[in-house]
Design a protein around this motif. Structure first.
Motif: not given
Length: 505
Positions: A337-344, A425-443
């Motif tokens: 149950h590792q929560y990966y952060q949603h980053i755009v 602006h001329e354009y806006a192009v996006k890429q969505q990621w589950l980029a990296y874990p949400r860090y919440k120590p103790p790990e």
């Protein structure tokens, strides 16, 4: 001693030595290599695992790499108007020795990370702004924060000095069975300590002020990991190292390392989604029943399966990112149950509205990057001018004030938010990621050894998610698989390695 007795003793010694070479833990006797190895995931972790497994097990083993998306994983580019821009992992530290070796071995070219002046905004005003003159920057930093920037640099440097030990350990083929054992071998209880407490706690105990942490430390972490100072101290140190000089990238895109490693390892790429893994007993050509792993995968419109001696899982084990079912394992292997952060990531070509960050007019705004403080309510983590992956120079001066800017945000930017950031602006192009874990120590890192010959790379992301960390995990997993296959227990989880190797002739 009589000659007869001496000969008998001599014979016994020879026999003992021969037997010892067979049963001794330090034995170099090797069993036959595995027939087939599977790697699930063709990002930097999976492809570097293939590279190191080929080196250890030799040319005869068949290596299959499963990937349901694009080779490169979270190393990816966005193509806009015929130009490619980094959308995932963008910069590499000069001390990342695995990445440096890959680039050299693969014959790739590098580019220095684009420079430009950096500012820090709280969403209303600039709390810090770089000058093009180094001496002025030093005076500004001392005036605002005293010697805290220097002390922080020394703290990060001390951690990296210890972390660099991993390259010597791996060059001598030593492996670790858990992330915690690996960290402890590098920095002892100190490393486990910062791994299990927040960066805020660590630096507050060291006497750093709240103002410095909010205005200098949190903005760096927000651009790199989408968090302020509530992540663990180890990943915080990795993040802060990205402020060092000499950062670089691969010309043409960092993802080229992954495709190059795949080719160099002579692995077979299978475009498909792995559905399940199950241990079964198979009879090989030798006629002996053998424990093997069956992979069931979907490719195209069909479902297929194949059997392997060893499996390396190089993708995060959660439903959103892999959704692999482990069947009939005892004890059971469950989803972590590792929560990966949603980053755009959003690329926007336009004329920046400087008043979103400061009261200064655009014609007097010469910053290339704006980082956001930890206490800001602004809807982005950062914004900066970017060059294409083939451009080895800083962005060329614009005649109309228009550049390509890259933003990182937790959510997709709305039209209203983009209009707040840009005058036009001329354009806006996006890429969505589950980029990296949400860090919440103790790990607590997931195990590397999931089963007898089943290994998991991505647990190292609980310590820090980065290209080099994945490469280190891949090398470790390859060594671990090799030593466990051959019974070389003396090469795993050795204590006091630093002292041992330091005293070796």
């Amino acid at each position: 001693m009589s000659r007869a007795v001496g000969e008998r003793v001599s014979s016994l010694l020879v026999l003992w030595l021969l037997l010892g070479s067979w049963v001794c833990p330090g034995s170099t006797e090797l069993r036959a290599p595995p027939d087939k190895i599977a790697i699930i995931g063709a990002g930097i972790g999976g492809t570097s695992a293939a590279y190191y497994l080929r080196q250890k097990f030799g040319k005869d083993v068949k290596i299959d790499v499963y990937e349901r998306g694009e080779v490169g994983g979270r190393l990816a580019t966005l193509t806009v108007q015929g130009q490619e821009y980094e959308a995932g992992g963008s910069v590499i530290h000069p001390l990342n020795l695995h990445m440096k070796r890959f680039v050299k071995d693969l014959g790739l070219s590098t580019v220095q990370s684009s420079g430009g002046l950096v500012g820090v905004s709280n969403g209303e005003a600039l709390v810090f702004e770089e000058s093009s003159w180094l001496i002025i920057n030093i005076i500004k930093l001392i005036w605002q924060y005293g010697f805290q920037p220097l002390r922080l640099h020394m703290w990060v440097e001390d951690i990296f000095d210890k972390f660099m030990r991993i390259y010597r350990y791996q060059s001598h083929d030593y492996a670790f069975s858990s992330v915690e054992n690996l960290l402890h071998s590098l920095g002892g209880d100190d490393f486990l300590g910062i791994f299990n407490q927040t960066l805020l706690e660590t630096l507050q105990k060291a006497g750093f002020s709240g103002k410095f942490l909010d205005e200098m430390v949190a903005p760096i972490n927000r651009v790199n990991y989408g968090q302020g100072t509530d992540l663990n101290g180890f990943v915080g140190a990795v993040s802060l190292a990205c402020t060092d000089s000499g950062l670089w990238a691969v010309e043409g895109g960092n993802k080229l390392v992954c495709s190059g490693l795949l080719q160099a390892s002579k692995s077979n790429l299978i475009s498909g989604s792995v559905m399940s893994i199950e241990e079964k007993t198979r009879t090989k050509q030798t006629g002996n029943p053998t424990k093997m792993y069956e992979i069931v995968y979907r490719s195209g419109s069909g479902t297929h399966s194949d059997f392997y001696d060893i499996i390396i899982v190089a993708t995060p084990l959660n439903q959103k990112m892999s959704n692999i079912t482990f069947l009939n394992f005892d004890p059971p292997i469950e989803e972590f149950h590792q929560y990966y952060q949603h980053i755009v990531t959003t690329l926007i070509k336009g004329k920046l509205n400087s008043t979103a960050f400061t009261s200064r007019a655009l014609d007097k705004f010469d910053l290339h990057t704006v980082l956001i403080t930890g206490n800001s309510d602004l809807f982005i983590n950062s914004i900066g001018i970017v060059s294409s992956v083939k451009d080895n120079n800083d962005p060329q001066p614009s005649t109309d004030g228009t550049y390509v800017w890259k933003t990182f945000s937790q959510k997709t930017l709305t039209k209203e938010q983009i209009l707040k950031l840009f005058l036009s602006h001329e354009y806006a192009v996006k890429q969505q990621w589950l980029a990296y874990p949400r860090y919440k120590p103790p790990e607590k890192s997931p195990p590397i050894i999931l089963h007898d010959r089943l290994y998991y790379l991505n647990g190292i992301e609980r310590a820090a998610s980065a290209m080099e960390m994945s490469a280190i995990a891949a090398h470790n997993a390859a060594l671990l698989a090799y030593h466990r296959w051959n019974g070389h227990t003396h090469m795993i989880d050795q204590e006091d390695l630093y002292e041992k190797l330091k005293t070796e002739l």
